[in-house]
Design a protein around this motif. Structure first.
Motif, PDB file in Angstrom:
ATOM      1  N   THR A  28       0.837  -1.188   0.000  1.00  0.00           N
ATOM      2  CA  THR A  28       0.000   0.000   0.000  1.00  0.00           C
ATOM      3  C   THR A  28       0.880   1.248   0.000  1.00  0.00           C
ATOM      4  O   THR A  28       1.871   1.298   0.719  1.00  0.00           O
ATOM      5  N   LEU A  29       0.517   2.222  -0.808  1.00  0.00           N
ATOM      6  CA  LEU A  29       1.180   3.517  -0.768  1.00  0.00           C
ATOM      7  C   LEU A  29       0.127   4.575  -0.429  1.00  0.00           C
ATOM      8  O   LEU A  29      -1.071   4.305  -0.482  1.00  0.00           O
ATOM      9  N   ALA A  30       0.581   5.749  -0.085  1.00  0.00           N
ATOM     10  CA  ALA A  30      -0.352   6.841   0.181  1.00  0.00           C
ATOM     11  C   ALA A  30       0.087   8.067  -0.619  1.00  0.00           C
ATOM     12  O   ALA A  30       1.278   8.266  -0.873  1.00  0.00           O
ATOM     13  N   PHE A  31      -0.891   8.846  -1.040  1.00  0.00           N
ATOM     14  CA  PHE A  31      -0.631  10.097  -1.755  1.00  0.00           C
ATOM     15  C   PHE A  31      -1.239  11.206  -0.911  1.00  0.00           C
ATOM     16  O   PHE A  31      -2.447  11.222  -0.675  1.00  0.00           O
ATOM     17  N   LEU A  32      -0.394  12.079  -0.449  1.00  0.00           N
ATOM     18  CA  LEU A  32      -0.836  13.098   0.502  1.00  0.00           C
ATOM     19  C   LEU A  32      -0.630  14.483  -0.099  1.00  0.00           C
ATOM     20  O   LEU A  32       0.477  14.849  -0.478  1.00  0.00           O
ATOM     21  N   THR A  33      -1.712  15.231  -0.211  1.00  0.00           N
ATOM     22  CA  THR A  33      -1.621  16.579  -0.762  1.00  0.00           C
ATOM     23  C   THR A  33      -2.089  17.587   0.274  1.00  0.00           C
ATOM     24  O   THR A  33      -2.698  17.231   1.272  1.00  0.00           O
ATOM     25  N   VAL A  34      -1.806  18.828   0.012  1.00  0.00           N
ATOM     26  CA  VAL A  34      -2.236  19.899   0.897  1.00  0.00           C
ATOM     27  C   VAL A  34      -3.080  20.872   0.093  1.00  0.00           C
ATOM     28  O   VAL A  34      -2.630  21.390  -0.922  1.00  0.00           O
ATOM     29  N   ASP A  35      -4.288  21.060   0.521  1.00  0.00           N
ATOM     30  CA  ASP A  35      -5.137  22.036  -0.149  1.00  0.00           C
ATOM     31  C   ASP A  35      -4.653  23.432   0.170  1.00  0.00           C
ATOM     32  O   ASP A  35      -4.418  23.759   1.325  1.00  0.00           O
ATOM     33  N   ALA A  82       2.228  20.989  10.800  1.00  0.00           N
ATOM     34  CA  ALA A  82       1.803  20.090  11.881  1.00  0.00           C
ATOM     35  C   ALA A  82       0.725  19.138  11.386  1.00  0.00           C
ATOM     36  O   ALA A  82       0.743  17.939  11.656  1.00  0.00           O
ATOM     37  N   ARG A  83      -0.200  19.688  10.624  1.00  0.00           N
ATOM     38  CA  ARG A  83      -1.304  18.893  10.121  1.00  0.00           C
ATOM     39  C   ARG A  83      -0.812  17.822   9.142  1.00  0.00           C
ATOM     40  O   ARG A  83      -1.250  16.675   9.170  1.00  0.00           O
ATOM     41  N   THR A  84       0.110  18.213   8.283  1.00  0.00           N
ATOM     42  CA  THR A  84       0.664  17.270   7.328  1.00  0.00           C
ATOM     43  C   THR A  84       1.406  16.148   8.055  1.00  0.00           C
ATOM     44  O   THR A  84       1.283  14.973   7.704  1.00  0.00           O
ATOM     45  N   MET A  85       2.172  16.514   9.096  1.00  0.00           N
ATOM     46  CA  MET A  85       2.914  15.508   9.842  1.00  0.00           C
ATOM     47  C   MET A  85       1.961  14.531  10.536  1.00  0.00           C
ATOM     48  O   MET A  85       2.224  13.343  10.622  1.00  0.00           O
ATOM     49  N   GLN A  86       0.840  15.060  10.995  1.00  0.00           N
ATOM     50  CA  GLN A  86      -0.158  14.212  11.651  1.00  0.00           C
ATOM     51  C   GLN A  86      -0.722  13.179  10.661  1.00  0.00           C
ATOM     52  O   GLN A  86      -0.853  12.003  10.972  1.00  0.00           O
ATOM     53  N   GLU A  87      -1.033  13.655   9.446  1.00  0.00           N
ATOM     54  CA  GLU A  87      -1.526  12.757   8.406  1.00  0.00           C
ATOM     55  C   GLU A  87      -0.482  11.686   8.093  1.00  0.00           C
ATOM     56  O   GLU A  87      -0.792  10.525   7.885  1.00  0.00           O
ATOM     57  N   LEU A  88       0.759  12.120   8.031  1.00  0.00           N
ATOM     58  CA  LEU A  88       1.834  11.200   7.689  1.00  0.00           C
ATOM     59  C   LEU A  88       1.934  10.103   8.754  1.00  0.00           C
ATOM     60  O   LEU A  88       2.094   8.923   8.439  1.00  0.00           O
ATOM     61  N   ARG A  89       1.812  10.489  10.017  1.00  0.00           N
ATOM     62  CA  ARG A  89       1.869   9.497  11.094  1.00  0.00           C
ATOM     63  C   ARG A  89       0.685   8.549  11.023  1.00  0.00           C
ATOM     64  O   ARG A  89       0.808   7.363  11.292  1.00  0.00           O
ATOM     65  N   GLU A  90      -0.469   9.101  10.639  1.00  0.00           N
ATOM     66  CA  GLU A  90      -1.662   8.261  10.497  1.00  0.00           C
ATOM     67  C   GLU A  90      -1.397   7.170   9.443  1.00  0.00           C
ATOM     68  O   GLU A  90      -1.694   5.998   9.650  1.00  0.00           O
ATOM     69  N   PHE A  91      -0.809   7.570   8.321  1.00  0.00           N
ATOM     70  CA  PHE A  91      -0.521   6.568   7.282  1.00  0.00           C
ATOM     71  C   PHE A  91       0.557   5.596   7.748  1.00  0.00           C
ATOM     72  O   PHE A  91       0.517   4.416   7.419  1.00  0.00           O
ATOM     73  N   ALA A  92       1.521   6.103   8.496  1.00  0.00           N
ATOM     74  CA  ALA A  92       2.562   5.214   9.018  1.00  0.00           C
ATOM     75  C   ALA A  92       1.923   4.158   9.910  1.00  0.00           C
ATOM     76  O   ALA A  92       2.280   2.979   9.850  1.00  0.00           O
ATOM     77  N   SER A  93       0.939   4.562  10.697  1.00  0.00           N
ATOM     78  CA  SER A  93       0.291   3.616  11.602  1.00  0.00           C
ATOM     79  C   SER A  93      -0.524   2.593  10.809  1.00  0.00           C
ATOM     80  O   SER A  93      -0.857   1.528  11.313  1.00  0.00           O
ATOM     81  N   ARG A  94      -0.855   2.925   9.581  1.00  0.00           N
ATOM     82  CA  ARG A  94      -1.525   1.971   8.704  1.00  0.00           C
ATOM     83  C   ARG A  94      -0.509   1.109   7.948  1.00  0.00           C
ATOM     84  O   ARG A  94      -0.868   0.404   7.021  1.00  0.00           O
ATOM     85  N   GLN A  95       0.730   1.254   8.313  1.00  0.00           N
ATOM     86  CA  GLN A  95       1.797   0.400   7.783  1.00  0.00           C
ATOM     87  C   GLN A  95       1.956   0.521   6.265  1.00  0.00           C
ATOM     88  O   GLN A  95       2.235  -0.458   5.595  1.00  0.00           O
ATOM     89  N   VAL A  96       1.757   1.712   5.743  1.00  0.00           N
ATOM     90  CA  VAL A  96       1.953   1.864   4.301  1.00  0.00           C
ATOM     91  C   VAL A  96       3.433   1.666   3.970  1.00  0.00           C
ATOM     92  O   VAL A  96       4.303   1.850   4.825  1.00  0.00           O
ATOM     93  N   ASP A  97       3.684   1.268   2.736  1.00  0.00           N
ATOM     94  CA  ASP A  97       5.069   1.027   2.316  1.00  0.00           C
ATOM     95  C   ASP A  97       5.774   2.312   1.901  1.00  0.00           C
ATOM     96  O   ASP A  97       6.985   2.318   1.721  1.00  0.00           O
ATOM     97  N   GLY A  98       5.014   3.387   1.737  1.00  0.00           N
ATOM     98  CA  GLY A  98       5.632   4.650   1.375  1.00  0.00           C
ATOM     99  C   GLY A  98       4.589   5.716   1.110  1.00  0.00           C
ATOM    100  O   GLY A  98       3.422   5.402   0.890  1.00  0.00           O
ATOM    101  N   VAL A  99       5.026   6.969   1.144  1.00  0.00           N
ATOM    102  CA  VAL A  99       4.098   8.090   0.967  1.00  0.00           C
ATOM    103  C   VAL A  99       4.651   9.065  -0.078  1.00  0.00           C
ATOM    104  O   VAL A  99       5.809   9.482   0.004  1.00  0.00           O
ATOM    105  N   VAL A 100       3.811   9.397  -1.060  1.00  0.00           N
ATOM    106  CA  VAL A 100       4.126  10.465  -2.004  1.00  0.00           C
ATOM    107  C   VAL A 100       3.523  11.746  -1.444  1.00  0.00           C
ATOM    108  O   VAL A 100       2.323  11.799  -1.168  1.00  0.00           O
ATOM    109  N   LEU A 101       4.350  12.753  -1.250  1.00  0.00           N
ATOM    110  CA  LEU A 101       3.886  14.024  -0.682  1.00  0.00           C
ATOM    111  C   LEU A 101       3.880  15.098  -1.753  1.00  0.00           C
ATOM    112  O   LEU A 101       4.919  15.395  -2.343  1.00  0.00           O
TER     113      LEU A 101
END
Lengths: 340, 340
Positions: free
Chosen positions: B71-78, B118-137
């Motif tokens: 699983t990967l995650a794609f994280l954007t900031v509005d 801070a908000r972005t870091m929180q999201e990133l930790r949330e995905f980390a806790s979901r054990q994703v294999d990596g995050v595209v920011l």
């Protein structure tokens, strides 16, 4: 420079975080998962310790315990061009994501290219195997997903952007017939004597039906029908055909904003003035429609409300499955020539 | 009518599927997970049994065993308006999703509203806790994410749509300076004697630097600077200002297609002709730019290639983190007045 968290070989536990932050393991859990209030300074200390130690609470283990992954999926089907080239679909993805996030759910998104039902079912099974709590399906009208087959996968689902599914099930859609009737009424009221239709829609499609019925009722010529792809290029092709006619219609009803943006582009290319020569009215009310030139008069679908309803159906499934219709609204801008 | 799979209370196992399909449990596994070839008819029998029994292979359990969730995650900031109103970002999401899917990975997507780091870091930790294999920011330029802080979360990450991060790390971006230099060169070559700049960009931003430097080099007036929001409405406001000037520039370089679409809209409103009165050139080369009126001459970012590279960096992290720059291409359409 991809560093993995943890120290040495042993993975970091909640107890390590508690020790570093000088709190109990329960407070670490409350901070990360809720369940009891935590003082802001304490929470900050915990989050700092989490970051410093690279602690990753294992949601896979948590999911096995709780039976819920707090995860939804949004599954779309790409038609002739990529799904996100349709502004209304991009808006849907965004709205579903927001609705899921505000309820504490993460969202998978996937779009399957062209391919029919089998491919969609395969994707659905893949998400089921990931133990998602539910799937929002935005399928193309040609797909004809079978509710019984969807049910067999064993994961809650809801169809969006659709009419009532023949086999029942949870589905959500905008009032296409009502909206098109209002839009057509607006054109008729402003005296257009012939109104064409642009879009890929079978005879029974509600927008196409409304076009024909409103014209018939008011003695307006319902012609021509431009049967083109549901894409920007499809719209452009319709416009080029229209510009070539010896007696073009005075107005056109276009089945979607995406197609209408192509219509505007094609008419500009041919020097046909909108709305002076041909008035244009459209369906969706997407972001793009507001900044088109001229601004597109369009029937607005309440995407945010529909997305929120879809997510709620998955999180709190109703006793009885049903189709829910949402009201739409005509947004009058310049393209219909009747905004003054 | 949300029916859960399974029969009675007991959940369906791989062995049940094997029995129903008349194959071994290993063949069920091969069919669903690969690892060995399975005859098409056999596979069909297995899939039929999977559907009939509502079997859901438990990926949470599998993730615990294998250590990868695929699983990967794609994280954007509005930013000022929702992320998907920017066509180039919508294209990015789609391309990352395709790249992930073609490599057998599912993709989470999330966009956090406005809020800072801070908000972005929180999201990133949330995905980390979901054990994703990596995050595209895909972060906005104002965010200034700190690579060390990102590393501390303990999940592989890659920044896209960015210049080289000050603190190092894996990042990917288009050649903004090179692309803007080519675009500006194109305008200068066609004899425009004054060229304005539209966009929210600090002095050091590569596109803004290229604008100033190319003008200086060729004795062209680099003025005015329209410092507006990075939105459609920001572009429209710049156009309204421009139309009000006693001596408007002969051309404008616009920092993005989204902003340029607003510029076109605003100029149309004021009866300023493009390109006859003001030529417009832009950056991104999104789908929308092709169907704008007039068609936008724009510097095309190779989104698909960049998205694929980002996903590859997460799946097969390089020995050394680095910034990778992708070449861009000028696509000449009508808005620059130099297409003939």
């Amino acid at each position: 420079m991809v560093r993995q968290g943890g120290r040495g070989g042993r993975s970091v536990t909640r107890r390590d975080v508690a020790e570093r932050a000088g709190v109990s393991a329960a407070v670490v859990s409350y901070t990360l998962n809720g369940g009891a209030p935590v003082a802001p300074e304490t929470a900050q200390r915990v989050l700092k310790a989490v970051a410093e130690l690279g602690y990753r609470p294992n949601q896979a283990a948590r999911a096995l315990r709780s039976g819920s992954t707090r995860t939804l999926a949004f599954l779309t089907v790409d038609a002739d061009d990529a799904i996100f080239t349709n502004p209304i679909f991009a808006e849907y993805v965004h709205a579903v994501q927001r609705a899921a996030a505000s309820r504490g759910y993460a969202l998978y998104t996937a779009s399957t290219p062209g391919g029919g039902r089998a491919r969609t079912m395969q994707e659905l099974r893949e998400f089921a195997s990931r133990q998602v709590d539910g799937v929002v399906l935005l399928a193309s009208s040609e797909q004809q997903l079978d509710p019984a087959e969807l049910d067999a996968v064993g994961v809650p689902w809801v169809l969006v952007n659709t009419e009532e599914a023949p086999g029942g099930g949870n589905s959500i859609g905008a009032d296409l017939f009502g909206g098109a009737t209002v839009a057509m009424g607006h054109l008729v009221e402003h005296g257009y004597s012939s109104i064409g239709f642009v879009g890929d829609a079978p005879r029974s499609e509600p927008r196409r039906r409304a076009w024909r019925e409103v014209c018939a009722e008011h003695g307006v010529e319902a012609s021509p029908l431009f049967d083109v792809d549901f894409t920007r290029e499809g719209g452009r092709q319709a416009a080029l055909e229209l510009a070539d006619l010896s007696s073009p219609p005075r107005a056109v009803f276009v089945v979607s904003d995406r197609t209408a943006l192509g219509v505007l582009r094609g008419l500009h290319e041919c020097g046909v003035r909108v709305p002076e020569d041909v008035a244009v009215i459209s369906f969706d009310g997407s972001w793009e429609s507001a900044y088109a030139w001229p601004g597109l008069t369009s029937v607005r679908q309440p995407i945010e409300e529909m997305a929120a309803a879809a997510v709620d159906r998955l999180i709190s499934p109703p006793e009885e499955a049903s189709h829910q219709v949402f009201p739409v609204e005509l947004i009058v801008r310049e393209s219909c020539g009747a905004h003054a």
